[in-house]
Write an enzyme that holds these catalytic residues in place. Structure first.
Site, mmCIF file in Angstrom:
data_model
loop_
_atom_site.group_PDB
_atom_site.id
_atom_site.type_symbol
_atom_site.label_atom_id
_atom_site.label_comp_id
_atom_site.label_asym_id
_atom_site.label_seq_id
_atom_site.Cartn_x
_atom_site.Cartn_y
_atom_site.Cartn_z
ATOM 1 C CE LYS A 75 -3.935 1.914 2.603
ATOM 2 N NZ LYS A 75 -4.888 1.657 3.716
ATOM 3 C CB SER A 145 -7.618 4.010 2.809
ATOM 4 O OG SER A 145 -6.948 3.260 3.820
ATOM 5 C CB SER A 169 -8.748 1.044 5.492
ATOM 6 O OG SER A 169 -9.338 2.310 5.654
#
Length: 428
Positions: A75, A145, A169
């Protein structure tokens, strides 16, 4: 079957016996990216030559760690020594720290091939959305996210990827994309080198396409007890069904997923019982929001002062305390969380896990709405481990998952439960 189609667990077996190399698997994943990335847009940074070099380095390594040869998406708010970390922010566009975050360094040390950076909501918090689309329907969000991480695993681009969870998330995108996700007990994975939003909530998690994939990463992080699996048969399991304090916002498909999972488990011989959380939990969602915004004031103060013109308005509001969070509210939220943690842990060992929704419903249309985290945020504040499991398809043919939850530091036992119940819940 092409190598990119393999689960991490299946690929690891072939990598161990020499029938597959890290370079061959990486090339296959890159071919899949070439086919699908223009649609899914899972990556914010992907250098095929660098990915292959990383794979060749792994193939030459003498020691073979638990993640040996497995391509890993990271990420893009987690630092990587050999790739930029942009946080999806113009402030850090192209920034390369030259050092791995702790979780990346551990994965690399266990033989993972650091493959590329997956797109994220800005600072994994608010502001700009990822460009990523849901691989099942490009008109819909993959969730946030950890948008690119969940989508990349779902679309076969990588077998494993790191996400993070501050509200919902990790688990919510797993539900929207139809993959397995794990948010471990808060603090058991070192978060050094990942952007800090809330020190009470931020948790490094990961995605795979099978329960065994999640266990591989848990083994790499040496989670408590993971080295000695204790396998229970389905008929030995007792699982509580918990609708939680936010059931009123559940969609029809969310209700169907939870009911279907419970019925499938009961039919397989699992003892199921209803769990009603005590009164303090009625305010647990409000407490999480207080902590989120209260700690977020300091989380983005540096960017607010250094580059205010490049910082999204959402973060100005956090630093300026637009919600009006008071010290008294913070103390109340921390105290309520501490009380609820003890109350939830007390459900065990009478239960082996709690079954609860993973998302309000199907993935919303568009990129701006990444989904309501209300079925995740309370568990994040409680610091308990959660595992997302695919379950059904909703009215628009989109995945809808559920999650199982265990007590703090019960990660290993929860992985054992997931291995037993996933084939029953995930009938597809």
């Amino acid at each position: 079957m092409e190598p990119w189609e393999l689960t991490a667990t299946a690929a690891r077996t072939m990598l161990a016996d020499g029938s597959l190399t890290a370079e061959a698997l990486t090339h296959s994943c890159l071919e899949r990216c070439a086919e699908r990335e223009a649609v899914t847009k899972a990556f914010s940074y992907l250098d095929p030559l660098l990915a292959v070099r990383n794979a060749r380095r792994v193939d030459k390594a003498y020691a073979k760690g638990v993640l040996h040869g497995l391509p890993l998406g990271v990420k893009d708010m987690i630092d990587t020594a050999d790739m930029p970390t942009s946080h999806n922010s113009p402030i850090y566009d192209g920034l390369q720290q030259g050092r791995d975050a702790a979780c990346v360094g551990i994965a690399r040390g266990e033989g993972a091939v650091v493959f590329g950076k997956t797109d994220t909501v800005e600072f994994a918090a608010a502001g700009r959305r990822a460009l990523t689309r849901n691989p099942h329907d490009p008109s819909r969000t993959p969730g946030g996210s950890s948008s690119g991480s969940a989508a990349a695993v779902a679309d076969g681009m990588v077998p494993l990827a790191f996400g993070t969870q501050t509200g919902g998330s990790t688990i919510r995108p797993a539900s929207f994309c139809g993959v397995y996700g794990m948010k471990p007990t808060h603090g058991v994975v070192n978060s050094e080198g990942a952007k800090r939003y809330s020190h009470t909530l931020d948790t490094i998690g990961w995605y795979g396409r099978a329960p065994g994939d999640l266990r591989l990463v848990a083994e790499a992080f040496r989670l408590f007890g993971v080295e000695t699996p204790v396998t229970k048969g389905l008929k030995q399991l007792r699982i509580g069904v918990c609708r939680g304090p936010n059931w009123q916002v559940a969609s029809l498909e969310c209700c169907e997923a939870l009911g279907t999972a419970a019925k499938r488990l009961e039919a397989a011989g699992v003892t199921m019982e209803e769990v009603t959380l005590p009164a303090p939990f009625d305010e647990i969602t409000a407490a999480q929001l207080v902590v989120l915004h209260g700690e977020g004031r300091g989380g983005f103060l540096q960017e607010y002062l250094a580059a205010p013109g490049l910082l999204h308005r959402d973060f100005h509001e956090r630093v300026e305390n637009a919600k009006g969070i008071t010290p008294q509210q913070m103390l109340w939220a921390y105290d309520l969380a501490a009380e609820c943690r003890k109350l939830f842990d007390a459900l065990f060992p009478g239960l082996d896990a709690v079954l609860t929704p993973a998302a309000v419903g199907e993935a919303p249309v568009g990129r701006q709405d990444t989904g309501n985290p209300v079925f995740n945020s309370m568990w994040t504040l409680l610091h308990v481990p959660c595992i997302g499991i695919p379950c059904i398809k909703g009215p628009n043919g989109m995945p809808v998952g559920v999650q199982i939850v265990g007590p703090r530091f019960g990660d290993a036992a929860l992985l054992d439960v997931a291995a037993a119940v996933a084939p029953v819940i995930d009938a597809g």
